[in-house]
Design an enzyme around this catalytic site. Sequence first.
Site, PDB file in Angstrom:
ATOM      1  N   ASN A 231       0.888  -1.179   0.100  1.00 50.98           N
ATOM      2  CA  ASN A 231       0.077  -0.024  -0.106  1.00 50.98           C
ATOM      3  C   ASN A 231       0.821   1.341  -0.304  1.00 50.98           C
ATOM      4  OD1 ASN A 231      -2.402  -1.535   0.193  1.00 50.98           O
ATOM      5  ND2 ASN A 231      -2.256  -1.724   2.362  1.00 50.98           N
TER       6      ASN A 231
ATOM      7  N   HIS B 162     -14.250  -2.311   6.770  1.00 51.70           N
ATOM      8  CA  HIS B 162     -12.942  -3.041   7.238  1.00 51.70           C
ATOM      9  C   HIS B 162     -13.144  -3.584   8.454  1.00 51.70           C
ATOM     10  CE1 HIS B 162      -8.535  -3.354   8.427  1.00 51.70           C
ATOM     11  NE2 HIS B 162      -8.307  -3.741   7.195  1.00 51.70           N
TER      12      HIS B 162
ATOM     13  N   ASP C 231     -13.385   6.131   6.717  1.00 57.52           N
ATOM     14  CA  ASP C 231     -12.075   5.743   6.788  1.00 57.52           C
ATOM     15  C   ASP C 231     -11.449   6.071   5.337  1.00 57.52           C
ATOM     16  OD1 ASP C 231      -9.625   4.448   6.818  1.00 57.52           O
ATOM     17  OD2 ASP C 231     -10.704   2.456   7.432  1.00 57.52           O
TER      18      ASP C 231
ATOM     19  N   LYS D  37       0.337   3.969   4.596  1.00 52.71           N
ATOM     20  CA  LYS D  37       0.085   3.333   3.278  1.00 52.71           C
ATOM     21  C   LYS D  37       0.644   4.644   2.498  1.00 52.71           C
ATOM     22  CE  LYS D  37      -4.156   0.818   4.346  1.00 52.71           C
ATOM     23  NZ  LYS D  37      -3.959   0.807   5.827  1.00 52.71           N
TER      24      LYS D  37
ATOM     25  N   GLU E  54     -15.822   3.532   4.111  1.00 51.13           N
ATOM     26  CA  GLU E  54     -14.468   3.647   3.690  1.00 51.13           C
ATOM     27  C   GLU E  54     -14.735   4.734   2.396  1.00 51.13           C
ATOM     28  OE1 GLU E  54     -12.107   0.440   3.386  1.00 51.13           O
ATOM     29  OE2 GLU E  54     -13.366  -0.890   4.699  1.00 51.13           O
TER      30      GLU E  54
ATOM     31  N   HIS F 248      -7.166   4.385   2.162  1.00 56.58           N
ATOM     32  CA  HIS F 248      -6.792   4.144   0.867  1.00 56.58           C
ATOM     33  C   HIS F 248      -6.780   5.476  -0.114  1.00 56.58           C
ATOM     34  CE1 HIS F 248      -5.587  -0.289   1.555  1.00 56.58           C
ATOM     35  NE2 HIS F 248      -6.861  -0.084   2.342  1.00 56.58           N
TER      36      HIS F 248
ATOM     37  N   SER G 261     -10.712  -1.247   0.165  1.00 54.37           N
ATOM     38  CA  SER G 261      -9.338  -1.721  -0.143  1.00 54.37           C
ATOM     39  C   SER G 261      -9.548  -3.101  -1.003  1.00 54.37           C
ATOM     40  CB  SER G 261      -8.902  -2.121   1.268  1.00 54.37           C
ATOM     41  OG  SER G 261      -9.722  -3.206   2.050  1.00 54.37           O
TER      42      SER G 261
END
Length: 377
Positions: free
Chosen positions: A32, A119, A194, A227, A165, A197, A169
Amino acid sequence: MPSRFEHALEALERRGRLRSLSSRTGVDFSSNDYLGLGASSELREAMAAALVRGVSVGAGGSRLLRGNDPEHEALEAEAAQHFGAPAALFFGGGFIANYALFSTLPSRGDLIVYDSFIHASALDGIRASKADAIAAAHNDAQSVEDAIAKWRLAGGTGRPWIAAESLYSMDGDRAPLADLNVVAARHNATLMIDEAHATGVWGEGGRGLAASLEGQENVITVHTCGKALGVSGALVLCSNTVRDFLVNRCRPFIYATAPSPLIAAGVRAALQLASAQPQRRERLKALIDSVGRALETRCGKAASGSQIQPIVVGSDARAVALASAMQARGFDIRAVRPPTVPEGTARLRISLTLNSSEDDARRMIEALSNELKEVAA
């Protein structure tokens, strides 16, 4: 006599789901470290300079004891300004930050409506919460709306919390944040996003996909630092009131040794680098576009439009066989199997980073095209 742990491991092996650790080898298509900052000379130099100026390696205690270091406070102030929120709080990692938020903030009588693909860290925090919880259909704001409305009709009087998110992911797809924000406003709900990413990669200056929502009283975001930022830890961006409440009531914050001050210094440097070097994001986005086109034309796989490109192949066995074949060809690509993803959707998770070049990507897709034909479904 075999222990129950041995029986459990044997059952995983029979199902093709036994995990093990493996060294990093081959061209990076699995990490990541999206902007290639993790091993960059700039970040190494910043960490070395922090040591020279006397920054401590260890905190020596929790933040409420002697562990509160000037580097923590400087990072939180700079992060709040960078992301456009009133306040920030630094945690040791993204998993514990999500767990901490969901286990601390929603109360008995509240409702957490979470995306069905959220997640594991959020799920564990939700399970530890005293609030009621219900899963909404993935990326479906109407499903969230309906869940809250049904709860109200059944007598729910607490506060709704909406969890998503910004960039998922495993599929690399984006949440409908604008629609979720409308739902949150309509129901006086808190929207918890979140950004793991998206941080460093998407949004103006790499501030994330929720950048336009930062600073709203009813929005809390989590920006992980391990990440695209290339270090470790996580920043919770929130109101001053929420920050103060977490400092006073959040057990994973209160009773944990503070993150390394040296790591905090590294995150400060990474935020500055991500802001000052937009060319990194531009190079990554060019790679995303070219790989997406090649996947569609060479492999018949739809492009995700992000740095996370799933190659869903169905069975666990085929995913593992394809990953092994790609690793043998020199490309570090890993298989992801249930329960991390839904049953029947085992996949290769191709992660695009600046640790690989356009030529690496071209060779990888050529190899993948061949292996998809060779490895039986």
